[in-house]
Design a protein around this motif. Structure first.
Motif, short mmCIF file in Angstrom:
data_model
loop_
_atom_site.label_atom_id
_atom_site.label_comp_id
_atom_site.label_asym_id
_atom_site.label_seq_id
_atom_site.Cartn_x
_atom_site.Cartn_y
_atom_site.Cartn_z
N UNK A 63 12.59 31.41 -35.77
CA UNK A 63 11.26 31.44 -35.91
C UNK A 63 10.78 32.87 -35.22
N UNK A 64 9.48 33.12 -35.50
CA UNK A 64 8.86 34.20 -34.87
C UNK A 64 7.30 33.90 -34.56
N UNK A 65 7.06 34.34 -33.53
CA UNK A 65 5.47 34.14 -33.24
C UNK A 65 4.99 35.31 -34.08
N UNK A 66 3.86 35.02 -34.68
CA UNK A 66 3.36 35.88 -35.61
C UNK A 66 1.76 36.04 -35.55
N UNK A 69 11.88 49.16 -36.17
CA UNK A 69 12.61 47.91 -35.73
C UNK A 69 14.06 47.98 -35.45
N UNK A 70 14.65 47.14 -35.01
CA UNK A 70 16.07 47.36 -35.09
C UNK A 70 16.63 46.04 -35.77
N UNK A 71 18.11 45.98 -35.86
CA UNK A 71 18.53 44.91 -36.72
C UNK A 71 18.43 43.29 -36.02
N UNK A 72 18.14 43.32 -34.79
CA UNK A 72 17.75 42.26 -34.16
C UNK A 72 16.52 41.67 -34.50
N UNK A 73 15.65 42.44 -35.19
CA UNK A 73 14.19 41.62 -35.60
C UNK A 73 14.46 41.28 -37.01
N UNK A 74 15.43 41.79 -37.80
CA UNK A 74 15.81 41.11 -39.20
C UNK A 74 15.46 39.45 -39.34
N UNK A 75 14.77 38.87 -40.12
CA UNK A 75 14.83 37.50 -40.38
C UNK A 75 16.18 37.00 -40.63
N UNK A 76 16.87 37.77 -41.32
CA UNK A 76 18.53 37.34 -41.49
C UNK A 76 19.14 37.10 -40.30
N UNK A 83 5.47 37.46 -44.75
CA UNK A 83 4.81 38.08 -43.60
C UNK A 83 5.59 38.96 -42.56
N UNK A 84 6.90 37.97 -42.54
CA UNK A 84 7.81 38.55 -41.54
C UNK A 84 8.45 40.04 -41.92
N UNK A 85 8.93 40.19 -43.26
CA UNK A 85 9.48 41.22 -43.76
C UNK A 85 8.24 42.18 -43.80
N UNK A 86 7.12 41.82 -44.34
CA UNK A 86 6.20 42.71 -44.50
C UNK A 86 5.59 43.40 -43.15
N UNK A 87 5.98 42.65 -42.05
CA UNK A 87 5.48 43.38 -40.81
C UNK A 87 6.54 44.51 -40.45
N UNK A 88 7.88 44.04 -40.59
CA UNK A 88 8.83 45.00 -40.58
C UNK A 88 8.58 46.31 -41.11
N UNK A 89 7.82 46.05 -42.28
CA UNK A 89 7.91 47.47 -43.24
C UNK A 89 6.82 48.18 -42.65
N UNK A 90 5.90 47.91 -41.50
CA UNK A 90 5.07 48.62 -41.06
C UNK A 90 5.26 49.30 -39.57
N UNK A 91 6.48 49.03 -39.16
CA UNK A 91 6.85 49.37 -37.60
C UNK A 91 8.26 49.76 -37.63
N UNK A 124 0.44 32.06 -35.32
CA UNK A 124 1.26 30.99 -35.62
C UNK A 124 2.58 31.16 -35.62
N UNK A 125 3.28 30.21 -35.52
CA UNK A 125 4.85 30.25 -35.52
C UNK A 125 5.12 30.33 -37.19
N UNK A 126 6.15 31.31 -37.68
CA UNK A 126 6.39 31.37 -39.06
C UNK A 126 8.05 31.55 -39.16
N UNK A 127 8.63 31.27 -40.14
CA UNK A 127 10.12 30.99 -40.39
C UNK A 127 10.46 32.39 -41.06
N UNK A 128 11.79 32.42 -40.97
CA UNK A 128 12.37 33.62 -41.65
C UNK A 128 12.34 33.68 -43.08
N UNK A 129 11.80 32.62 -43.85
CA UNK A 129 11.24 32.71 -45.20
C UNK A 129 9.98 33.28 -45.41
N UNK A 130 9.25 33.43 -44.40
CA UNK A 130 7.83 33.87 -44.62
C UNK A 130 7.66 35.23 -44.90
#
Length: 354
Positions: free
Chosen positions: A44-47, A23-30, A13-21, A5-11
């Motif tokens: 948004x992001x494809x998750x 990444x660079x600052x370009x991937x931050x929801x902020x 799951x976005x931050x949780x995912x980044x904690x697992x791999x 699904x597509x998720x918003x920066x507030x989701x």
């Protein structure tokens, strides 16, 4: 079965995912939220998840230009500015092509006609089958410095004329400072002066709101390096980011009257030493303008022997719709194969980002 699904920066799951791999600052929801605001789109992001393996693709979804008179449901999507490459995490390990069918299906269901993805030179993906889903384009190399090397080896890899100029700058009283934000106004001035001098496109004529918004989005991950002349003037200044062991060069400028001194050489030398002291693993300088082997690339190449290629992936989800849009953008002139143009998507060529 892949859950996507597509998720918003507030989701969460976005931050949780980044904690697992990594990444660079370009991937931050902020950052994606900030970039979407500047580029006039929706962040948004494809998750996707499949038996413990996950994929995240940061995106900016954009309405199509009004002059194309496209159906209201049609949109397109692109990576936010920089290198916000698709990321993979979890076990069992999956390749990008495992998730691309679900990505394309979801884009089709959402009315997204085309997708432009920028890959990260330092976060490699297995791309053997990526071209089965779109057009994979290799641009020029980017330059990076391995900060895990000794300081002596890093200095040895520096081109002789760079070393000479850096030593001369230090002898004559130039000095570099990090994160003296009272000098931010001077940075903005020399940056804009530089963009005018080199004839940069409108996209790079950033406003105060852009710089202030970037600082708010990245907080302590954004760093300002300033080089002061012997009289205390800002001779050069640049923005650098730090995230997960990666130092990135973002933007910089040089005061015109100090061009002959090449103060940016001292700036890059200072930042690589500073980054190494922080415990960072790599300093990514990037490449030439548009991936070209140009004077900017040659300048950066003088700091390191290490190179990594930059790729983009261009996907046309709705081939008929894409051709129709390109034809309208060119006044009804037919185009070649979908996605085969040098500029992608072709119907946005020459359009200024607002």
């Amino acid at each position: 079965m892949i859950n996507a699904e597509f998720i918003s920066p507030n989701d969460a799951r976005w931050s949780k995912f980044l904690g697992q791999t990594r990444h660079d600052f370009y991937h931050l929801p902020e950052y994606v939220r900030f970039a979407a605001n500047y580029e006039g789109g929706e962040p948004m992001a494809f998750w996707a998840e499949d038996q413990g393996a996950c994929c995240l693709i940061p995106l900016v979804r954009r309405h199509l230009p009004a002059f194309l008179k496209a159906p209201a449901a049609w949109t397109d999507a692109c990576s936010p500015y920089g290198y916000p490459s698709p990321l993979l995490a979890g076990e069992p390990a999956r390749r990008l092509d495992h998730f691309l069918p679900a990505f394309r299906e979801l884009c089709g269901q959402s009315g997204i006609v085309s997708i432009f993805l920028r890959l990260h030179p330092l976060l490699p993906l297995s791309l053997e089958r990526a071209a089965d889903f779109g057009r994979l384009v290799q641009h020029g190399d980017t330059v990076f410095i391995d900060l895990l090397q000794s300081s002596e080896e890093i200095w040895r890899q520096t081109r002789k004329n760079h070393r000479t100029d850096i030593n001369k700058l230090l002898r004559t009283g130039f000095e570099a400072l990090i994160n003296d934000w009272s000098l931010a106004r001077d940075f903005k001035r020399v940056y804009r002066q530089t963009m005018q001098r080199v004839g940069a496109t409108d996209y790079y004529q950033f406003s105060d709101a852009y710089f202030d918004g970037l600082k708010e989005a990245l907080s302590e991950k954004l760093n300002l390096c300033s080089v002061l002349s012997p009289t205390g003037e800002v001779a050069a200044a640049g923005l650098f980011t730090t995230c997960k062991g990666i130092v990135e060069f973002h933007l910089a400028g040089t005061e015109e009257k100090y061009l002959s001194h090449a103060p940016t050489k001292l700036m890059f030398d200072f930042v690589r030493r500073w980054g190494k002291d922080l415990g960072s693993e790599v300093f990514h300088l990037g490449g030439g303008v548009g991936g070209e082997i140009d004077p900017l690339y040659h300048f950066k190449a003088g700091f390191s022997k290490f190179r990594s290629p930059f790729f983009t992936l261009r996907l046309v989800q709705d081939a008929q719709g894409y051709q129709e849009l390109c034809s309208r953008a060119r006044g009804g002139v037919a185009t070649g194969s979908a996605g085969g143009e040098d500029f992608f998507p072709c119907y946005r060529k020459g359009i200024r980002v607002s």
